[in-house]
Design a protein around this motif. Structure first.
Motif, PDB file in Angstrom:
ATOM      1  N   ASP A  57       0.916  -1.194  -0.023  1.00 36.30           N
ATOM      2  CA  ASP A  57      -0.034  -0.021   0.017  1.00 36.30           C
ATOM      3  C   ASP A  57       0.932   1.156   0.055  1.00 36.30           C
ATOM      4  N   GLU A  58       0.034   2.330  -0.151  1.00 39.13           N
ATOM      5  CA  GLU A  58       1.060   3.571  -0.408  1.00 39.13           C
ATOM      6  C   GLU A  58       2.059   3.965   0.598  1.00 39.13           C
ATOM      7  N   ASP A  59       1.777   3.949   1.880  1.00 40.57           N
ATOM      8  CA  ASP A  59       2.570   4.283   2.865  1.00 40.57           C
ATOM      9  C   ASP A  59       3.475   3.325   3.318  1.00 40.57           C
ATOM     10  N   ARG A  60       3.947   2.366   2.418  1.00 40.45           N
ATOM     11  CA  ARG A  60       4.660   1.184   2.977  1.00 40.45           C
ATOM     12  C   ARG A  60       6.240   1.760   3.049  1.00 40.45           C
ATOM     13  N   LEU A  61       6.761   2.482   2.427  1.00 45.58           N
ATOM     14  CA  LEU A  61       8.190   3.043   2.696  1.00 45.58           C
ATOM     15  C   LEU A  61       8.456   3.823   3.804  1.00 45.58           C
ATOM     16  N   ARG A  62       7.578   4.764   3.887  1.00 48.95           N
ATOM     17  CA  ARG A  62       7.499   5.984   5.002  1.00 48.95           C
ATOM     18  C   ARG A  62       7.227   5.083   6.278  1.00 48.95           C
ATOM     19  N   PHE A  64      -1.543   2.831  12.247  1.00 45.11           N
ATOM     20  CA  PHE A  64      -2.845   3.434  12.772  1.00 45.11           C
ATOM     21  C   PHE A  64      -3.779   3.676  11.941  1.00 45.11           C
ATOM     22  N   PRO A  65      -4.853   4.194  12.047  1.00 45.21           N
ATOM     23  CA  PRO A  65      -6.070   3.964  11.093  1.00 45.21           C
ATOM     24  C   PRO A  65      -6.013   4.937   9.853  1.00 45.21           C
ATOM     25  N   MET A  66      -5.203   6.015   9.766  1.00 43.26           N
ATOM     26  CA  MET A  66      -5.012   6.787   8.775  1.00 43.26           C
ATOM     27  C   MET A  66      -3.781   6.218   7.791  1.00 43.26           C
ATOM     28  N   ASP A  67      -3.134   5.144   8.338  1.00 37.71           N
ATOM     29  CA  ASP A  67      -1.968   4.537   7.520  1.00 37.71           C
ATOM     30  C   ASP A  67      -2.194   3.619   6.314  1.00 37.71           C
ATOM     31  N   ARG A  68      -1.881   3.981   5.124  1.00 37.21           N
ATOM     32  CA  ARG A  68      -2.242   3.413   4.037  1.00 37.21           C
ATOM     33  C   ARG A  68      -1.107   2.152   3.962  1.00 37.21           C
ATOM     34  N   VAL A  69      -1.351   1.176   5.009  1.00 41.42           N
ATOM     35  CA  VAL A  69      -0.214  -0.038   4.985  1.00 41.42           C
ATOM     36  C   VAL A  69      -0.944  -1.383   5.208  1.00 41.42           C
ATOM     37  N   GLU A  70      -0.621  -2.265   4.234  1.00 39.21           N
ATOM     38  CA  GLU A  70      -1.360  -3.545   4.698  1.00 39.21           C
ATOM     39  C   GLU A  70       0.124  -4.832   4.870  1.00 39.21           C
ATOM     40  N   LEU A  71      -0.206  -5.412   6.095  1.00 41.11           N
ATOM     41  CA  LEU A  71       0.894  -6.374   6.589  1.00 41.11           C
ATOM     42  C   LEU A  71       0.635  -7.770   6.446  1.00 41.11           C
ATOM     43  N   LYS A  72       1.135  -8.586   5.745  1.00 37.32           N
ATOM     44  CA  LYS A  72       1.040 -10.029   5.579  1.00 37.32           C
ATOM     45  C   LYS A  72       2.102 -10.785   6.169  1.00 37.32           C
TER      46      LYS A  72
END
Length: 349
Positions: free
Chosen positions: A55-60, A124-132
């Motif tokens: 997702d979009e925020d992965r690197l940050r 956090f809820p606003m983070d565009r991050v998906e962890l698998k």
């Protein structure tokens, strides 16, 4: 399922560790060691963990959670990075591989669930991050030795020769997609391969058929101690930080804030590294946890030990003021000497 791979390996002479399905040895330890020195050995590291962050925020997000400069990496690049606690105690030494749409993180076998839980805590809820956790869907192999380049060339793959560590690309081996990355996980020349478990048997057979010598986890453990790679629950614990562990190459001192950054920056600025991880050459077997002494004064603790065919070797933390390379010590009642090991970095004071 990884079981078909284990069946093939057992048929090739593998002895499995009691509590796991990890090949301990293929009954060829001397041959496997020789292959790492002058040929190419093949080690199954599928018991290590593989996490995927997308997702979009992965690197940050990952930039803010670990010690290296993740945000500067481009697809096809990678690096080692350490996850630390808020007080800069080490959790794990990991390898990042940045792809077009995700980041793959190779983590130590005994840190897989811990890191999943750790990372999930900071989403956090606003983070565009998906962890698998994609460990069970993939097999991980390492080619170790100076002939690794030639083996890949024989399979029609242009090796990533002279490319930086952790540079990687998706290739095909006999029409099977495989991600090939620079680095064996040790200081020895080599590559790390990631492949779907559905094709693990085929790739294993192909690599063995191309001249790789199967190598068990017992030799991996020997090599990591000889070379000084620190390992969780041994050298990487709540008692030590990554500067003490000699992992300076995994730390960016120019990046912004991350968990544990203030402590690490302060230790670096004020030369506050009070103990360092070193190799130890010993005259007899010793027990992990034994005190390291000079003239009956404790200066450190033994964290790992291995008996090879020709010598006794260990790793241990030693107080900075006590000295370093060449220091004569006693580990319990056993005489020893502090030695340099290639995986670790200790900047001059």
């Amino acid at each position: 399922m990884i079981q078909p791979l284990r069946d093939i390996q057992t048929a090739q002479g593998a002895t499995l560790e009691d509590s796991t399905t990890v090949p301990l040895s293929f009954g060829n330890d001397s041959k496997a060691i020789a292959a790492t020195q002058s040929g190419v050995a093949l080690c199954d590291r599928s018991h290590w963990g593989l996490l995927q962050i997308s997702d979009e925020d992965r690197l940050r997000f990952l930039h803010n959670q670990s010690t290296n400069n993740i945000q500067s990496l481009q697809p096809g690049q990678g690096c080692d990075s350490v996850f630390v606690s808020s007080t800069a105690r080490t959790i794990d030494l990991t390898t990042f591989y940045v792809t077009e749409d995700a980041v793959l993180i190779l983590v130590s076998p005994n840190r897989r669930q811990m890191l999943i839980d750790w990372l999930d805590r900071y989403i956090f809820p606003m983070d565009r991050v998906e962890l698998k956790d994609i460990s069970d869907q993939n097999a991980i192999f390492s080619l170790i030795g100076p002939q690794s380049h030639q083996l890949l060339e024989s399979l029609g793959i242009t090796p990533l020769t002279d490319q930086p560590y952790a540079t990687h690309q998706q290739v095909e081996i006999e029409n099977i997609p495989v991600r090939v990355a620079v680095g064996s996980g040790l200081t020895t020349t080599g590559y790390t391969l990631i492949v779907s478990v559905d094709h693990a048997v085929s790739i294993w057979k192909t690599l063995i058929g191309s001249g790789a010598i199967a190598m068990g986890n017992r030799i991996w453990e020997q090599l990591r101690i000889e070379q000084g790679r620190p390992f969780p629950d041994s050298e990487l614990t709540d008692d030590y930080n990554p500067l003490e562990a000699g992992l300076w190459q995994t730390i960016s001192f120019e990046k912004g804030c991350y968990i544990g950054q203030e402590t690490i920056a302060r230790l670096n600025t004020y030369k506050g590294v009070k103990q360092k991880l070193w190799g130890l050459k010993l005259e007899a077997p010793v027990t992990v946890g034994t005190e390291i002494k000079v003239e009956d004064k404790k200066i450190g603790t033994l964290t790992s030990f291995i008996q090879t065919e020709s010598e006794f070797l260990g790793l241990g933390y030693i107080r900075t003021k006590a000295g370093g390379k060449g220091l004569k010590v006693k580990v319990g009642t056993v005489e020893g000497e502090v030695i340099e090991v290639p995986f670790l970095t200790h900047p001059a004071e």
